[in-house]
Design a protein around this motif. Structure first.
Motif, mmCIF file in Angstrom:
data_model
loop_
_atom_site.group_PDB
_atom_site.id
_atom_site.type_symbol
_atom_site.label_atom_id
_atom_site.label_comp_id
_atom_site.label_asym_id
_atom_site.label_seq_id
_atom_site.Cartn_x
_atom_site.Cartn_y
_atom_site.Cartn_z
ATOM 1 N N ASN A 13 11.805 12.240 -30.097
ATOM 2 C CA ASN A 13 10.552 11.575 -29.794
ATOM 3 C C ASN A 13 9.496 12.549 -29.303
ATOM 4 O O ASN A 13 8.507 12.154 -28.711
ATOM 5 C CB ASN A 13 10.788 10.491 -28.732
ATOM 6 C CG ASN A 13 11.424 9.261 -29.326
ATOM 7 O OD1 ASN A 13 11.397 9.105 -30.529
ATOM 8 N ND2 ASN A 13 11.996 8.411 -28.495
ATOM 9 N N HIS A 20 4.877 5.471 -33.500
ATOM 10 C CA HIS A 20 5.707 5.113 -32.349
ATOM 11 C C HIS A 20 5.710 3.599 -32.194
ATOM 12 O O HIS A 20 4.646 2.963 -32.195
ATOM 13 C CB HIS A 20 5.153 5.777 -31.083
ATOM 14 C CG HIS A 20 5.961 5.515 -29.863
ATOM 15 N ND1 HIS A 20 5.439 5.534 -28.589
ATOM 16 C CD2 HIS A 20 7.289 5.197 -29.714
ATOM 17 C CE1 HIS A 20 6.382 5.259 -27.717
ATOM 18 N NE2 HIS A 20 7.500 5.049 -28.379
ATOM 19 N N ARG A 45 9.342 6.807 -34.556
ATOM 20 C CA ARG A 45 9.905 6.950 -33.217
ATOM 21 C C ARG A 45 10.024 5.568 -32.601
ATOM 22 O O ARG A 45 9.092 4.748 -32.698
ATOM 23 C CB ARG A 45 9.015 7.825 -32.328
ATOM 24 C CG ARG A 45 8.909 9.269 -32.784
ATOM 25 C CD ARG A 45 8.051 10.059 -31.816
ATOM 26 N NE ARG A 45 6.679 9.571 -31.805
ATOM 27 C CZ ARG A 45 5.936 9.430 -30.703
ATOM 28 N NH1 ARG A 45 6.447 9.708 -29.518
ATOM 29 N NH2 ARG A 45 4.690 9.017 -30.771
#
Length: 626
Positions: A13, A20, A45
């Motif tokens: 990450n 994300h 992510r």
């Protein structure tokens, strides 16, 4: 306090340039949704926000590799800031609490007003109102998505999947139930119930197909109408037999039957004694029994004895009939209050568990006219009020006990739908139901997909369903903002109907439709040319794809991400300069510490840099890292 940690794995990450996504929750839906996100795009992510105390049931999402885990008991602004919602592309709120999810959405909006929200809610009416409060929001109900599949499985029919596109309505059906001109494409070959073949290369072998609606009722409604008609034909006979059985089993009913037998016997013997015909004998018997007879000394002793017996029987009969009526009313009232059934049933559906899914299943079966009996441990379960409003008998007790299933007349029901949240109770109830009726159709809900498949084969359970597995693709599509039109459940698998845009410079440009459909798991059913709105259905395989086209496909969930990536142009590779090439070929300098990459000039950038080593996320000052 908020704790964060990154599960070791291939995904890190640390790269902030990759999309994300945040997921809040810890049940099986969260587990399957995270797997869907990771499989959709390797660059994604994922951060999962879970409570400190793990639920004992269901899979552990914290065991997934490459996922950042944030532990927090409250979904407030501090938690969302720590998790990084400000730069996230989407946030999924999947707790089983409608009010809690709304509060969390408001907190997230205060931190990141533009983040895309996907909210899980049971109350869809409330969800429609909440959806208007946020700029970019999708409200979904996993119970509403999965309930039709359970209802169809209980009736032995195909799940009623509909979707409308391009001015046409499509639905899933058996090949034998449709006309050839209404066929769109084959979906699955279910000749082997344990291993259905999805999107077979030979479309003629698919017995489960996608068809265009032409005014024909779906299989679920037809099956329900057949069952209702059959129950109505059996209703008078069943009612009389049931009344006779329940009446004769009570002590007061037996006493009433004895008195009636005495009246009938002496009334029959009264005819030859009084030298009257049959009608006069019935008349004299009824008058003597109900109101008594005037004394007549000139009659024979036998006739006088019969009159005395009939009069005494009449004195006992009226109170017994009154007591039987009162007893029946009291028992009915007690059965309504305590959940006990006093009558046997036949041809009904027993639903175990009145949670989110069980309540939906009970309501849809009742709407179809199917008689339902509900079982739940909690008298105040979510669906208890709906059961009371629909006059559905509800038995309060553990469905794993044989006497509870017997009280629901599971031996004479047509299907047992077990959808509680306890896998052990579900499995025990299914096995006890199969023991009571070997040919019983069992629809079993299990959270563990691998366990469900093994139980289905080992114990010959007809159908096992996972609500989270059926609903996860729709939640993932909503979170990724992809054009997924419908989800088609096939046994324990799912097919997606999606629209794939073809961008200029992508790998799909120039390919023929047959080449796109050739790999297993993809079937092109529609083509929309660039700049047009009309969809060409069932296009020929030789047509080539152009830039700007849109493909309507039926695809396996694992192949949708690959197909979308092929429809997106790849960034051009930057030219490699001589300095970069020399630096990459020469060994590291002697004054460079071992284990560290060699330094490059700041003006030269590699075409595709490798991911940097994983760096721990800096927690807030008041937080303690895991």
């Amino acid at each position: 306090m908020v704790e964060t940690r990154l599960r070791d794995g291939l995904r890190t990450n640390g790269d902030v340039n990759r999309p994300h996504y945040l997921v809040c929750g810890q049940d099986a839906l969260v587990f399957h949704l995270v797997n869907e996100l990771l499989a959709a795009d390797p660059q994604i992510r994922v951060t999962v926000i879970v409570p400190y105390r793990r639920r004992p049931d269901g899979p552990d999402v914290r065991a997934l590799r490459g996922v950042r885990v944030v532990k927090a008991d409250r979904l407030d602004e501090e938690t969302f800031r720590t998790a990084g919602v400000a730069g996230a592309a989407g946030l999924a709120l999947l707790h089983q609490d409608d009010v809690g999810n709304i509060h969390a959405a408001l907190c997230a909006q205060a931190v990141a007003p533009d983040v895309r929200l996907v909210i899980r809610m049971f109350n869809t009416e409330l969800g429609n109102g909440v959806q208007r409060l946020f700029a970019d929001c999708a409200v979904l109900s996993d119970a509403s998505m999965a309930a039709p599949a359970f209802v169809a499985a209980a009736l032995g029919e195909v799940a009623p999947t509909y979707f409308r596109l391009g001015g046409r309505t499509f639905y899933v059906a058996r090949r034998s139930e449709i006309r050839p001109e209404h066929l769109v494409c084959g979906l699955a070959d279910t000749s082997d119930p344990n291993r259905p073949l999805l999107l077979p290369a030979d479309q003629s072998t698919a017995d489960l197909v996608l068809a265009e609606a032409a005014g024909q009722q779906p299989g679920t409604e037809r099956a329900a109408r057949r069952l209702v008609r059959a129950r109505r034909r059996r209703q008078p006979i069943r009612t009389l037999g049931r009344a006779a059985r329940s009446f004769a089993t009570r002590k007061i009913g037996i006493a009433t039957l004895v008195v009636l037998a005495v009246v009938l016997l002496f009334g029959f013997l009264l005819a030859p004694t009084e030298h009257v015909n049959l009608w006069d004998s019935i008349y004299v018997t009824l008058i003597t029994t109900v109101s008594g007879a005037d004394p007549e000394t000139e009659k024979s002793s036998i006739a006088q004895m019969m009159q005395v017996v009939l009069t005494l029987a009449g004195l006992a009969l009226i109170p017994l009939i009154t007591a039987a009526v009162v007893d029946g009313m009291v028992n009915a009232r007690l059965a309504l209050e305590s959940g006990r059934l006093q009558v046997d049933r036949e041809g009904h559906v027993v639903v175990v568990g009145l949670g989110n899914v069980g309540t939906r299943v009970m309501g849809q079966l009742t709407d179809l006219g199917i008689e339902v009996v509900a079982i739940d441990k909690d008298p105040a379960a979510r669906g208890a009020r709906l059961a009371n409003r629909l006059n559905v008998p509800m038995i309060v007790g553990d469905a794993a006990r044989e006497e509870i299933l017997a009280a629901a007349s599971v031996g004479t029901c047509q299907a047992l739908v077990v959808v509680s949240t306890d896998d052990v109770t579900n499995l025990q109830a299914a096995l006890n139901g199969r023991a009571a009726k070997p040919d019983l159709r069992v629809v079993l809900r299990l959270f563990d997909g691998d366990l469900a498949e093994r139980i289905q084969q080992a114990f010959n359970i007809d159908i096992s369903r996972s609500v989270s597995y059926l609903a996860a693709p729709s939640f993932a599509a909503a979170l990724l903002n992809r054009a997924v039109i419908a989800t088609i459940p096939v046994d324990r698998h799912a097919l997606l109907v999606a629209e794939v845009p073809v961008a200029a410079g992508s790998a799909l440009v120039g390919q023929q439709l047959g080449e796109i459909s050739r790999p297993a798991g993809v079937e092109v059913i529609g083509l929309t040319r660039a700049g047009r709105t009309r969809v060409e259905w069932s296009p020929p395989d030789r047509k080539a794809v152009r830039a700007g086209d849109r493909l309507t496909v039926v695809v396996r969930r694992a192949n949708l991400g690959r197909l979308l990536r092929e429809g997106t142009p790849q960034p051009p590779a930057a030219p490699v300069s001589p300095v970069t090439a020399a630096a990459s070929e020469s060994p590291a300098s002697t004054d460079q510490p071992p284990g560290r990459p060699s330094q490059r000039p700041s003006a030269v950038r590699p075409p595709r840099p490798r991911p940097q080593p994983e760096q721990p996320h800096p927690p807030p000052e008041s937080d303690t890292p895991a």
